[in-house]
Scaffold this motif. Structure first.
Motif, short mmCIF file in Angstrom:
data_model
loop_
_atom_site.label_atom_id
_atom_site.label_comp_id
_atom_site.label_asym_id
_atom_site.label_seq_id
_atom_site.Cartn_x
_atom_site.Cartn_y
_atom_site.Cartn_z
N LEU A 65 -14.25 -3.03 -8.90
CA LEU A 65 -13.93 -2.03 -7.87
C LEU A 65 -15.12 -1.11 -7.64
CD1 LEU A 65 -10.30 -1.15 -9.04
CD2 LEU A 65 -10.90 -2.24 -6.87
N THR A 84 0.83 -1.21 0.00
CA THR A 84 0.00 0.00 0.00
C THR A 84 0.86 1.26 0.00
OG1 THR A 84 -0.18 -0.21 2.42
CG2 THR A 84 -1.96 -1.12 1.09
N GLN A 143 -9.06 5.29 -2.14
CA GLN A 143 -8.60 5.35 -3.53
C GLN A 143 -9.74 5.74 -4.48
OE1 GLN A 143 -5.34 4.81 -3.37
NE2 GLN A 143 -5.68 4.14 -1.25
N HIS A 144 -10.95 5.90 -3.97
CA HIS A 144 -12.14 6.04 -4.82
C HIS A 144 -11.99 7.18 -5.83
CE1 HIS A 144 -16.85 5.96 -4.98
NE2 HIS A 144 -16.30 5.98 -6.17
N TYR A 158 -7.51 -6.25 -2.97
CA TYR A 158 -8.71 -6.23 -2.15
C TYR A 158 -9.28 -7.63 -1.97
CZ TYR A 158 -13.17 -4.72 -0.20
OH TYR A 158 -14.25 -4.55 0.63
N TRP A 207 -17.73 -2.77 -5.45
CA TRP A 207 -17.33 -2.76 -4.04
C TRP A 207 -17.47 -1.36 -3.44
CZ3 TRP A 207 -12.43 -5.79 -5.79
CH2 TRP A 207 -12.74 -7.15 -5.89
N HIS A 255 -5.09 -3.13 -7.40
CA HIS A 255 -6.08 -2.81 -6.36
C HIS A 255 -7.19 -3.85 -6.32
CE1 HIS A 255 -4.96 0.88 -4.32
NE2 HIS A 255 -4.45 1.32 -5.45
N ARG A 256 -7.63 -4.31 -7.48
CA ARG A 256 -8.66 -5.34 -7.52
C ARG A 256 -8.18 -6.62 -6.83
NH1 ARG A 256 -10.01 -8.31 -12.13
NH2 ARG A 256 -7.76 -8.71 -12.23
N TYR A 290 -11.36 -2.53 3.32
CA TYR A 290 -12.27 -1.60 2.66
C TYR A 290 -11.91 -0.15 2.93
CZ TYR A 290 -16.52 0.62 1.00
OH TYR A 290 -17.40 1.42 0.33
N LEU A 298 -9.32 0.79 0.45
CA LEU A 298 -9.88 0.89 -0.89
C LEU A 298 -10.69 2.16 -1.05
CD1 LEU A 298 -10.36 -0.43 -3.68
CD2 LEU A 298 -12.37 -1.56 -2.68
N LYS A 299 -11.46 2.50 -0.04
CA LYS A 299 -12.32 3.68 -0.11
C LYS A 299 -11.50 4.96 -0.31
CE LYS A 299 -14.73 4.65 3.59
NZ LYS A 299 -15.76 4.59 4.65
#
Length: 591
Positions: free
Chosen positions: A368, A265, A311-312, A299, A371, A295-296, A305, A308-309
């Protein structure tokens, strides 16, 4: 009253001294300028002497003393050392030491007491092969193709009187020491290697009845481990950078061996923060696509999560940027068009590869978006993928293009895998895209062929003395080459000096490159058979493919703990499986 005051002062000083003993190292620095690095170090002694420049004991005396155990502390009466002496400038007083395996780090040289207190000059040459330590730097011939790019590995050093000096910071297995000054005797107690590494456990494992495959799995894991420094590098001698395409095989290996490590990360965020849109990571459009795919996959393994959030915003902006370069279902990505070095001179293959990679990234983007609960982005990616599917790229009889085409789901997957990728076995394989060729063989049910290629292609590096996997390998070169851990015999092919192409010709070629670790992840995913199908490994499908193997066992790390797996094949070919999964993980066993 005076005695009480003195006692109070004494106790204040005493308590402050006690408190000072409990300070941490970083307490002495402004926290805004102090960034602790989670790296450990280990001291290694040389395992053998590969070469000595002369048998003349007046020039090099007692070289075997360099191999003796040493506690790291010189004394005024230190004995059992090796002495270097040059009577004339034309004399060569040199040794080459072998530390047994490739490492990343420094060397530390210990010089006992001598009659003259002046510093003495030596030349140090670090090498990933023996021939690299015998090379010159910056020339035009094969024997002088070494460089000091990214890390100094060939330099002159002054040795102190009755002391030690630490130097280096490169990737190497071998070191050559040459005395430069004449008329002085230089005693050396030993030369140690200081290996820098992340002190993390190998949570994943792989064992089967084929020891060659076991060694390949372990070597791939070790190759990536050495590159897990402050950031996730691609090479420890050269390319000590964060390359996003190269990261994908490394991430797949890390998640299979170490689990989700912060170096992933940290490196992904570094690339994002250094590439504001509309830029392309590493100035290559494909590498931004790989950032999405990483990233896919990350995760699915980690299930983080919250990360990941964060990176939205960037994910959605990047996906829409890619979509803007898709016209009538065909990719028209901008400059910086690159797949891997073996295909770099073939624009038709690059277009075919980017067409497939665009479709793969759109499907990753769609997943992505699901999710992230972004329905608008999900539809945009889905619509773009449908358009890309209508334009099947040509394969150009190229294994890289064919591998990406299979993974994108274009055409007859099994036919392509067998007719293009499996044909001629390890010929025309590559260390980077070899991982995707193996993935494509799995998609085409060519598991036996894949295991044979792993044994032949990656095993060829082991046969030549490798302890880590290389940036590149032309399989035909491997069949005629001498070992890298020996002085090259007359008439034999020196694969380090004469091999390589593009930016990695000759000794610039990296012999520890993380992108070459693909078989480690592949064997965990397809031989052990463990693939996460729900984020955070909450659901894992286990589908073993043993090929010609009799049995396999191993472990797979997940956020919820270790999955223990074993498969055994009976004489009739039936596979019996045993799986122990932590609570909270649903296992789907499919044979």
């Amino acid at each position: 009253m005076k005695r009480h005051l003195l006692f109070t002062v004494f106790m204040t000083i005493f308590i402050s001294c006690i408190t000072a003993q409990h300070k941490r190292f970083d307490d002495f620095f402004d926290s805004s300028h102090f960034k602790p690095v989670k790296l450990s170090s280990a001291t290694l002694s040389p395992q053998r002497i590969v070469w000595v420049s002369t048998t003349d004991k007046n020039t090099i005396s007692a070289p075997d003393n360099l191999l003796k155990p040493f506690d790291g502390q010189l004394a005024t009466n230190t004995t059992d050392f090796c002495t270097f002496f040059k009577q004339e400038d034309t004399d060569t007083a040199a040794v080459i030491l072998d530390f047994g395996r490739e490492i990343y780090g420094n060397i530390r040289i210990f010089a006992p007491i001598r009659s003259d207190k002046k510093t003495v000059r030596i030349r140090v040459r670090l090498g990933e092969s023996v021939s690299e330590t015998m090379s010159e730097t910056g020339g035009t011939t094969a024997d002088s193709s070494a460089t000091n790019d990214h890390s100094l590995r060939d330099y002159i050093l002054e040795i102190p009187w009755l002391g030690s000096i630490e130097t280096g910071q490169s990737g190497f297995r071998f070191v050559r020491i040459d005395l430069l000054d004449k008329g002085v005797k230089l005693p050396l107690k030993t030369v140690q290697a200081i290996c820098r590494y992340r002190d993390i456990p190998y949570l994943g494992s792989f064992h089967c009845n084929d020891e060659r495959l076991n060694r390949i799995w372990e070597t791939g894991a070790y190759t990536v481990h050495l590159n897990m420094q402050e950031y996730l590098w691609d090479g420890i001698k050269r390319d000590r950078l964060v390359w996003l395409g190269d990261m994908h095989p490394e991430v797949m290996t890390i998640t299979s061996v170490f689990g989700n490590n912060e170096v992933i990360t940290k490196s992904l965020d570094f690339a994002r923060d250094n590439t504001p849109l509309p830029g392309w990571m590493n100035d290559m459009c494909a590498y931004s696509l790989w950032w999405l795919i990483i990233h896919r996959d990350l995760y699915l393994y980690s299930g983080n999560y919250e990360y990941l959030k964060k990176q939205h915003t960037y994910i959605s902006g990047l996906l829409r940027q890619i979509i803007s370069h898709i016209h009538n279902g065909k990719e028209a990505l901008p400059t910086g068009r690159f797949l891997d070095w073996p295909t770099a001179r073939n624009p038709n293959v690059i277009h075919s590869g980017l067409q497939s990679l665009s479709l793969i990234s759109m499907r990753a983007g769609e997943q992505l978006a699901i999710w992230l609960e972004d329905k608008k982005l999900q539809k945009e990616c889905s619509d773009c993928a449908l358009n890309l599917e209508k334009n099947i790229p040509e394969l150009h009889d190229n294994k890289q293009a064919a591998a990406l085409s299979v993974l994108a789901g274009y055409g007859n997957v099994e036919e392509t895998a067998l007719a293009v990728i499996a044909r001629d076995g390890a010929e025309r394989f590559a260390t980077f895209y070899g991982y995707y060729m193996l993935e494509a063989l799995a998609a085409g049910n060519c598991y036996e062929q894949a295991l044979k290629i792993i044994s032949d292609y990656w095993g060829a590096m082991l046969d030549l003395g490798a302890t880590t996997f290389w940036e590149d390998l032309d399989y035909s070169d491997a069949l005629k080459a001498a070992r890298i851990d020996e002085v090259i015999p007359a008439g034999k092919y020196d694969i380090h000096a004469k091999g390589g192409d593009h930016c990695y010709k000759g000794f610039r070629h990296s012999f520890c490159h993380g992108w070459a670790s693909g078989p480690t992840a592949w064997m965990s995913r397809y031989v052990l058979g463990a693939i996460p199908i729900e984020p955070g490994c909450k659901t894992v499908r286990i589908s073993p493919h043993l090929g010609n193997l009799d049995w396999v066992e191993g472990t797979v790390p997940t956020p919820l703990g270790i999955i223990k797996i074993s498969h055994k094949k009976s004489s009739s070919g039936k596979i019996t499986s045993r799986v122990e999964a932590p609570e909270g993980i649903r296992v789907i066993l499919k044979k």
